[in-house]
Design a protein around this motif. Structure first.
Motif, mmCIF file in Angstrom:
data_model
loop_
_atom_site.group_PDB
_atom_site.id
_atom_site.type_symbol
_atom_site.label_atom_id
_atom_site.label_comp_id
_atom_site.label_asym_id
_atom_site.label_seq_id
_atom_site.Cartn_x
_atom_site.Cartn_y
_atom_site.Cartn_z
ATOM 1 N N ILE A 8 -94.155 36.020 2.890
ATOM 2 C CA ILE A 8 -92.806 36.452 2.641
ATOM 3 C C ILE A 8 -91.719 35.157 2.053
ATOM 4 C CG2 ILE A 8 -90.672 37.597 3.533
ATOM 5 C CD1 ILE A 8 -92.413 38.640 5.757
ATOM 6 N N LYS A 9 -91.200 35.467 0.979
ATOM 7 C CA LYS A 9 -90.422 34.630 0.488
ATOM 8 C C LYS A 9 -89.106 35.075 0.094
ATOM 9 C CE LYS A 9 -89.677 31.253 -3.562
ATOM 10 N NZ LYS A 9 -90.225 30.733 -4.636
ATOM 11 N N GLU A 23 -89.647 30.832 3.045
ATOM 12 C CA GLU A 23 -91.052 31.260 2.979
ATOM 13 C C GLU A 23 -91.675 31.186 4.332
ATOM 14 O OE1 GLU A 23 -93.327 30.009 -0.670
ATOM 15 O OE2 GLU A 23 -91.378 28.542 -0.778
ATOM 16 N N LEU A 24 -92.354 32.371 4.485
ATOM 17 C CA LEU A 24 -93.194 32.499 5.795
ATOM 18 C C LEU A 24 -94.481 33.036 5.648
ATOM 19 C CD1 LEU A 24 -92.541 34.755 8.042
ATOM 20 C CD2 LEU A 24 -90.371 34.260 7.313
ATOM 21 N N GLU A 45 -87.964 32.950 14.119
ATOM 22 C CA GLU A 45 -87.000 31.865 14.194
ATOM 23 C C GLU A 45 -86.491 31.325 12.826
ATOM 24 O OE1 GLU A 45 -85.718 27.594 16.331
ATOM 25 O OE2 GLU A 45 -87.405 28.744 16.829
ATOM 26 N N LEU A 46 -87.454 30.989 11.983
ATOM 27 C CA LEU A 46 -87.459 30.653 10.529
ATOM 28 C C LEU A 46 -86.560 31.775 9.792
ATOM 29 C CD1 LEU A 46 -88.139 28.420 8.860
ATOM 30 C CD2 LEU A 46 -90.129 29.789 8.070
ATOM 31 N N SER A 47 -86.667 32.917 9.756
ATOM 32 C CA SER A 47 -85.937 33.877 9.072
ATOM 33 C C SER A 47 -84.480 34.028 9.523
ATOM 34 C CB SER A 47 -86.736 35.130 9.009
ATOM 35 O OG SER A 47 -86.529 35.928 10.568
#
Length: 138
Positions: A8-9, A23-24, A45-47
């Motif tokens: 996912i970007k 990006e993950l 958590e990144l999103s």
């Protein structure tokens, strides 16, 4: 239902601010039901959406994104169409408007499938910008 990996970007380009790219790669579920394809995955958590589950309903000319959890929303993406929805957060409810500029779907039954969206977003006059979302099912 089958387990898949998702790349996912997300790119956010708010008016007056710098571009932000996330990006993950995450695990998800993929299944077909009632002439639609579904992707389900847990946000991280990144999103910035940790504690939310995201479901994408994909048809030939439309993508519906629903989030449940600490923030809830429903976004509808149809090229050239404007959709209004509510965005509920722990800080309150906001009116969100989406105008989809690009909707490209490569959803045949081959190994890799892709979703590519570009859209204008307005969050109750508080924030405006152009966002992109690219998802690859691996």
């Amino acid at each position: 239902m089958k387990n898949v990996m998702l790349k996912i970007k997300g790119t956010q380009n708010p008016v007056g601010n710098n571009e932000d790219v996330i990006e993950l790669i995450t695990e998800g579920k993929y299944y077909d039901k009632d002439n639609a394809r579904y992707l389900v995955y847990e946000e991280s958590e990144l999103s910035g959406m940790e504690g939310c589950t995201t479901t994408l309903k994909i048809t030939d000319d439309k993508v519906e994104l629903k989030r449940f959890g600490r923030a809830t929303s429903k976004l509808v993406f149809e090229k050239g169409k404007r959709h209004v929805s509510n965005y509920s957060t722990p800080y309150g409810n906001f009116r969100m408007e989406i105008l989809t500029k690009k909707l490209d779907l490569e959803m045949d039954e081959k190994e890799k499938r892709k979703i590519s969206l570009e859209y204008r977003i307005s969050l109750q006059g508080l924030s405006e910008g152009t966002n992109k979302l690219d998802i690859e099912i691996m």
